[in-house]
Design a protein around this motif. Structure first.
Motif, PDB file in Angstrom:
ATOM      1  N   GLY A  11       0.809  -1.205   0.000  1.00 31.71           N
ATOM      2  CA  GLY A  11       0.000   0.000   0.000  1.00 31.71           C
ATOM      3  C   GLY A  11       0.843   1.256   0.000  1.00 31.71           C
ATOM      4  O   GLY A  11       2.034   1.234   0.325  1.00 31.71           O
ATOM      5  N   PRO A  58       0.218   4.516   1.831  1.00 32.22           N
ATOM      6  CA  PRO A  58      -0.618   5.251   2.785  1.00 32.22           C
ATOM      7  C   PRO A  58      -0.148   6.671   3.083  1.00 32.22           C
ATOM      8  O   PRO A  58      -0.612   7.293   4.040  1.00 32.22           O
ATOM      9  N   LEU A  67      -2.363   9.589   4.341  1.00 33.17           N
ATOM     10  CA  LEU A  67      -2.927   9.498   5.692  1.00 33.17           C
ATOM     11  C   LEU A  67      -2.075  10.241   6.712  1.00 33.17           C
ATOM     12  O   LEU A  67      -2.555  10.564   7.806  1.00 33.17           O
ATOM     13  N   GLY A  90      -7.217   3.831  -7.680  1.00 34.35           N
ATOM     14  CA  GLY A  90      -8.032   3.207  -6.648  1.00 34.35           C
ATOM     15  C   GLY A  90      -7.239   2.922  -5.389  1.00 34.35           C
ATOM     16  O   GLY A  90      -7.728   3.121  -4.270  1.00 34.35           O
ATOM     17  N   MET A  91      -5.981   2.453  -5.563  1.00 32.22           N
ATOM     18  CA  MET A  91      -5.121   2.205  -4.408  1.00 32.22           C
ATOM     19  C   MET A  91      -4.575   3.502  -3.829  1.00 32.22           C
ATOM     20  O   MET A  91      -4.541   3.687  -2.615  1.00 32.22           O
ATOM     21  N   LEU A 129      -5.574   6.808  -4.065  1.00 34.25           N
ATOM     22  CA  LEU A 129      -6.469   7.811  -3.497  1.00 34.25           C
ATOM     23  C   LEU A 129      -7.159   7.341  -2.218  1.00 34.25           C
ATOM     24  O   LEU A 129      -7.615   8.164  -1.425  1.00 34.25           O
ATOM     25  N   THR A 130      -7.235   6.028  -2.023  1.00 31.59           N
ATOM     26  CA  THR A 130      -7.849   5.502  -0.794  1.00 31.59           C
ATOM     27  C   THR A 130      -6.821   5.081   0.243  1.00 31.59           C
ATOM     28  O   THR A 130      -7.182   4.731   1.365  1.00 31.59           O
ATOM     29  N   SER A 131      -5.534   5.092  -0.136  1.00 32.63           N
ATOM     30  CA  SER A 131      -4.461   4.599   0.740  1.00 32.63           C
ATOM     31  C   SER A 131      -4.706   3.136   1.132  1.00 32.63           C
ATOM     32  O   SER A 131      -4.249   2.677   2.181  1.00 32.63           O
ATOM     33  N   ARG A 132      -5.419   2.401   0.295  1.00 37.59           N
ATOM     34  CA  ARG A 132      -5.842   1.053   0.623  1.00 37.59           C
ATOM     35  C   ARG A 132      -4.670   0.076   0.598  1.00 37.59           C
ATOM     36  O   ARG A 132      -3.840   0.112  -0.296  1.00 37.59           O
ATOM     37  N   ARG A 133      -4.636  -0.784   1.583  1.00 33.90           N
ATOM     38  CA  ARG A 133      -3.639  -1.855   1.633  1.00 33.90           C
ATOM     39  C   ARG A 133      -4.228  -3.098   0.977  1.00 33.90           C
ATOM     40  O   ARG A 133      -5.357  -3.493   1.288  1.00 33.90           O
TER      41      ARG A 133
END
Length: 258
Positions: free
Chosen positions: A126, A128, A131, A155-156, A158-162
């Motif tokens: 990710g 992040p 954040l 998608g990864m 802008l959401t900081s998704r792991r």
């Protein structure tokens, strides 16, 4: 070196990030050590593949923010950028990331800067940075978009998704996912397959892929490839003559890497 461990065997250099108590987060000193380690690999004629991994349960959690704050917020990176690799565009030898656990922020960028990513099923990835009010400046946003496409990358990012390793495989930035207990075996297998080929051919192939993608068209890539340094080195090499000779003589080739 204080923050990394280096092992060399059978033409393979293994660099282990060795700050497990801090999830192998990268300090200013560690940047310099990684720069030196990759420089040594690039310059050593007897080393053909490099593997980067982490000690403990993490590959690398990115920048050690405590160290950054302690230094007054000033950051300076070595000649080849973050972790000594994200701006290393002049090494035609293959570099493999063996991701054993968390690869976040700069740790993910380090992995993306490698040519191949082999991951444990316990690994996750990710970016992040937003954040904590930061931006992934170590090539992560650029490499990810180029490797998996704009929408999936955004998608990864802008959401900081792991994402877990299996999703990384589906998206295309991971080459293989194996059980944690089998990661070293998978790394050994990939290295052996690479080492079975001519080092000069491997280097020319890697350079042609990267430089060719920067050409404006396929036609331009084909017409330009003979000018690439690793291509020219391969054409003039002993390996280029040894391969056809060994085939004609029905024997295993003896590669010199020169």
């Amino acid at each position: 070196m204080d923050n990394i461990r280096i092992e060399i065997s059978g033409g393979v250099r293994r660099i282990t990030l060795n700050r497990p108590q801090s999830l192998n987060a990268i300090t200013p000193d560690m940047h310099d050590e990684l720069e030196a380690a990759f420089n040594q690999f690039a310059a050593n004629a007897d080393e053909f593949v490099c593997v980067v991994t982490g000690e403990g349960r993490a590959f690398c959690a990115g920048t050690d923010l405590k160290a950054v704050v302690a230094s007054g917020g000033h950051r300076s990176y070595p000649d080849h950028g973050y972790a000594g690799i994200v701006e290393r565009f002049d090494c035609p030898k293959p570099i493999i990331a063996a991701v054993n656990g968390l690869a976040l922020g700069g740790g993910f960028e380090l992995a993306l800067a490698c040519d191949l990513i082999l991951a444990s099923d316990e690994a996750s990835f990710g970016l992040p940075e937003p954040l904590v009010g930061a931006v992934a400046l170590g090539g992560g946003v650029h490499r990810l978009a180029r490797e998996i496409g704009q929408k999936q990358a955004l998608g990864m990012i802008l959401t900081s998704r792991r994402v877990p390793a299996t999703e990384g495989l589906r998206l295309g930035f991971v080459n293989e996912v194996v059980p944690a207990s089998e990661l070293d075996t998978a790394v050994t297998r990939w290295c052996a397959e690479i080492l079975a080929a001519s080092p000069m051919s491997i280097r020319a192939s890697k350079e042609m892929v990267y430089r060719g993608l920067n050409e404006p068209s396929l036609a331009a890539a084909l017409s330009s490839q003979e000018a690439y340094p690793a291509y020219q080195a391969w054409r003039a090499s002993d390996d280029a003559r040894e391969g056809p000779r060994a085939f004609a003589e029905k024997r295993k080739p003896v590669w010199q890497g020169k």
